[in-house]
Design an enzyme around this catalytic site. Sequence first.
Site, mmCIF file in Angstrom:
data_model
loop_
_atom_site.group_PDB
_atom_site.id
_atom_site.type_symbol
_atom_site.label_atom_id
_atom_site.label_comp_id
_atom_site.label_asym_id
_atom_site.label_seq_id
_atom_site.Cartn_x
_atom_site.Cartn_y
_atom_site.Cartn_z
ATOM 1 N N ARG A 255 0.653 -1.204 0.155
ATOM 2 C CA ARG A 255 -0.135 -0.049 -0.100
ATOM 3 C C ARG A 255 0.584 1.379 -0.049
ATOM 4 O O ARG A 255 0.449 2.368 -0.740
ATOM 5 C CB ARG A 255 -0.967 -0.270 0.950
ATOM 6 C CG ARG A 255 -2.238 0.333 0.989
ATOM 7 C CD ARG A 255 -3.160 -0.333 1.864
ATOM 8 N NE ARG A 255 -4.097 -1.246 1.454
ATOM 9 C CZ ARG A 255 -4.692 -2.022 2.208
ATOM 10 N NH1 ARG A 255 -4.595 -2.078 3.545
ATOM 11 N NH2 ARG A 255 -5.224 -2.907 1.898
ATOM 12 N N PHE B 113 -8.660 0.542 -6.142
ATOM 13 C CA PHE B 113 -7.821 -0.608 -5.905
ATOM 14 C C PHE B 113 -6.828 -0.733 -4.627
ATOM 15 O O PHE B 113 -6.870 0.382 -4.114
ATOM 16 C CB PHE B 113 -7.153 -1.214 -7.155
ATOM 17 C CG PHE B 113 -6.284 -0.307 -7.866
ATOM 18 C CD1 PHE B 113 -5.544 0.645 -7.352
ATOM 19 C CD2 PHE B 113 -5.857 -0.613 -9.158
ATOM 20 C CE1 PHE B 113 -4.515 1.304 -7.810
ATOM 21 C CE2 PHE B 113 -4.957 -0.058 -10.000
ATOM 22 C CZ PHE B 113 -4.187 0.987 -9.323
ATOM 23 N N GLU B 114 -6.402 -1.999 -4.479
ATOM 24 C CA GLU B 114 -5.426 -1.949 -3.461
ATOM 25 C C GLU B 114 -6.460 -1.695 -2.114
ATOM 26 O O GLU B 114 -5.972 -1.374 -0.978
ATOM 27 C CB GLU B 114 -4.277 -1.160 -3.222
ATOM 28 C CG GLU B 114 -3.432 -1.636 -4.574
ATOM 29 C CD GLU B 114 -1.979 -1.996 -4.260
ATOM 30 O OE1 GLU B 114 -1.571 -1.954 -3.082
ATOM 31 O OE2 GLU B 114 -1.128 -2.165 -5.185
ATOM 32 N N GLY B 115 -7.616 -2.108 -1.731
ATOM 33 C CA GLY B 115 -8.389 -1.822 -0.751
ATOM 34 C C GLY B 115 -9.045 -0.403 -1.030
ATOM 35 O O GLY B 115 -8.351 0.492 -1.301
#
Lengths: 581, 260
Positions: free
Chosen positions: A252, A390-392
């Site tokens: 992240r 994206f990526e959470g």
Amino acid sequence: MLQSCIPQEIFTPEDFTEQQQLIGKTAEEFAVNEIDPNIPKMESKDFSVSRELIRKAADLGLCAVEVPEAYGGLEMDKISASIIAERIAKYAGFATTWGAHSGIGLLPIVYFGNEAQKRKYLPKLISGEVIGAYALSEASSGSDALNCRARAQLSPDGKHYLLNGEKMWITNAGFAGLFTVFAKVGGERFTAFLVERNSPGLSIGPEEHKMGIRGSSTCPLLLNDCKVPAENVLGEIGKGHIIAFNILNIGRFKLGAMCVGGAKEALRNSVQYAKERKAFGTVIAAFGLVREKLARMAASIYTSESMVYRTVGLMDAALFAVDRAGSQTSIEVRKAIEEYAIECSIVKVWASEMLDYVVDESVQIYGGYGFVEEYPAERVYRDARINRIFEGTNEINRLIIAGFLLKRAANGELPLSTAIKKFMDEVLGPLPLQENTSSFAGEIQYIANTKRIGLFVAGVASQKYMQAIQEEQEVMAAIADIVMEIYAMESATLRAQKMSSKLSGAAAANSLDMARLCLAHGMEKIENSARKILSAASEDDALRTNLAILRRLTKVEPFNLIAISRQIAARVLERGQYAPN
Amino acid sequence: MKILVCMKQVPQKDAPLKLNAGGTWIREDVSYEVNEPDAYALEEALRQKEKNGGEVIVITAGPGRAQQVLREALAKGADRAIHLEDDAFVGFDALNMARALAAVIKAEPFDLIFTGLQSDDYGYAQTGVILAELLGIPHATIVMQIESSGDGIRVKRELEAGYFQFVEMPLPAVLTIQSGINKLRYATLLGIKQAKNKPLRKITLAELQSAVPAGAAGNLQKIERLYVPQKTKNTEFIQGTPAEAARTIVEKLRNEVRVI
């Protein structure tokens, strides 16, 4: 949030070592010479170019940064990894390809693979011979990835698994050679598998038509009795969730760095355009309203840059203490990174929202030309949007920030309740003035007050909701917003303080100006979020008292934001781009 | 073949320059980079080493910040580096600089010494030539190509108007290298990592006392004043018949503006 921090404790871009600067230069030159001229081809989905560029990047070592030396990697620090991500992000289409390959494509094996899997796959991945991809989402499960429908069944002879189901939004799917695929063994045990592209029963669906990052490949993955050797189970059966969540946590911070890189490029283009475009007989860069935009764009970039490198500096310091010779190295590395999960989520959310703000203002500066494809602002505007998804998603990340914080407080890892109690005891008396006579006393007071607000509202909200606070998503997100702003304001200010000890004159003044802009806007956001929480968690007399306390805490000496913005803009225009000093 | 490459750190090309208080040079607070022709000189040296074997050593003179130039060269493949470290070197003229370099080279001989054609800041294009004179060895300027030839080398020089000259010369020799003659390599991350452990020798100004006893005060050249050209506008109406006006314009373009 619980204590004050001094400038010497934080890492800033001004602290880059000679080696880190050289790494940045190589990545920058690669972006300018190799990526930039190929943007039109990649935008029109000529992925042979992307493949070739990954190989070239690999030749320079750009795909091996986070891989241990034992498997041919470079095993470099996270600061270097962030510098590279930032520079590559000049063009989001390729940055996505590279990021998926060297991040979520390759890291599951680094952190969770067994010796044989590492030996077999890592050298081919870091050389760019094989491209990696990560297949977690499905049509009906994204943020709730554990609800996946894909199934895995062990064959009667125990030699392989048969995978069935469909995965969606798989970056690099069009040309990846190796996929980390998540499926439930026996319909229950969530597990990760390493699936090679030529596995029987694996097929790749058509390219998605996306709003942005069109220069990257995104396809569905179809698993139809897809045959995967039993030794390709990654990690333990039934423990796939550990991989699924950790890999996203681990990566992240790099998304934050990429947003900083993309925003710098957008600002550079905007400045150039503003200096050329004339209206009413003068360049639009001369107008106060354009300058105000440029200033705020620069200050937002400065702030997120400060947050990114402060965070990776903390991670590197923790990783430095990990015993590299031990057999549990990869587990310890993972744990050291997990320690900063909150900061990584903060960086992801703040930087992706910063980027969206910057590209939006960039379109505005370009006016009508910002709305057409011939100018760069339009593509960049579309490309930026995915970063909040994206990526959470940013919503999930906000829940992670507040959730982790409250969980750690409940576990006794963070003395949050003691701090809240201390604040509540002293709140009705006179506020303790920050003992500081430095030239930053005003700024330090701002930060001290916002930390008090954070404790105050967290205290009020926990009293009201107790354990059920996890269910109050709006309150959780508002707490996260306050925590994020505190981190942003403090990172920006500490960096300015640190720079003021090394620089003088206009160079030092510029960072302080940008920090002040961040403080002023941050305080506004914090006040709104705090008001929202207090109004939900208290009523009548209690609410009135609480709001009175909030008013006392938000009462700080205001800055002359117009004058500050003009100075920042003048500096940006002089440099032709973002410059912290 | 043992090759020494002389490299200089200069202000970045796109950095906004500000004059110092005395108006004699630019202020220190700019970004720096490798002098462009020196980068090509290094690239050429590395290619010669790859072809013929040997060793590439890089040298620079300047403040602590100039070390970055050497690290970058080491990362690209140079074997070791020498740093003449002192703030005073920034103000050295070509003769003084050549004297300092010659003092180091006399103590350790090289087969070939490369410099860039000229520096992007001072632009004297003299250091390499004077250096050869001080060392008593031959030199060639604006070199575009180098080949082995018997015991010596054969080099291609760029002349004016698209002409080239080929020169046979013995070794050792000094060559000043033209920009753009090869494709610069990137410093790979592995190279950058390894550069940290390559030898970097520091020499102080005091150690060069006998070569440059007066420091920058020994300069023969001095910059009197540096200034940003004043932009002026001048509109002139050309009178007469079209034929006369055309004649006047041609005359002005040829003699005043000198563009045709």
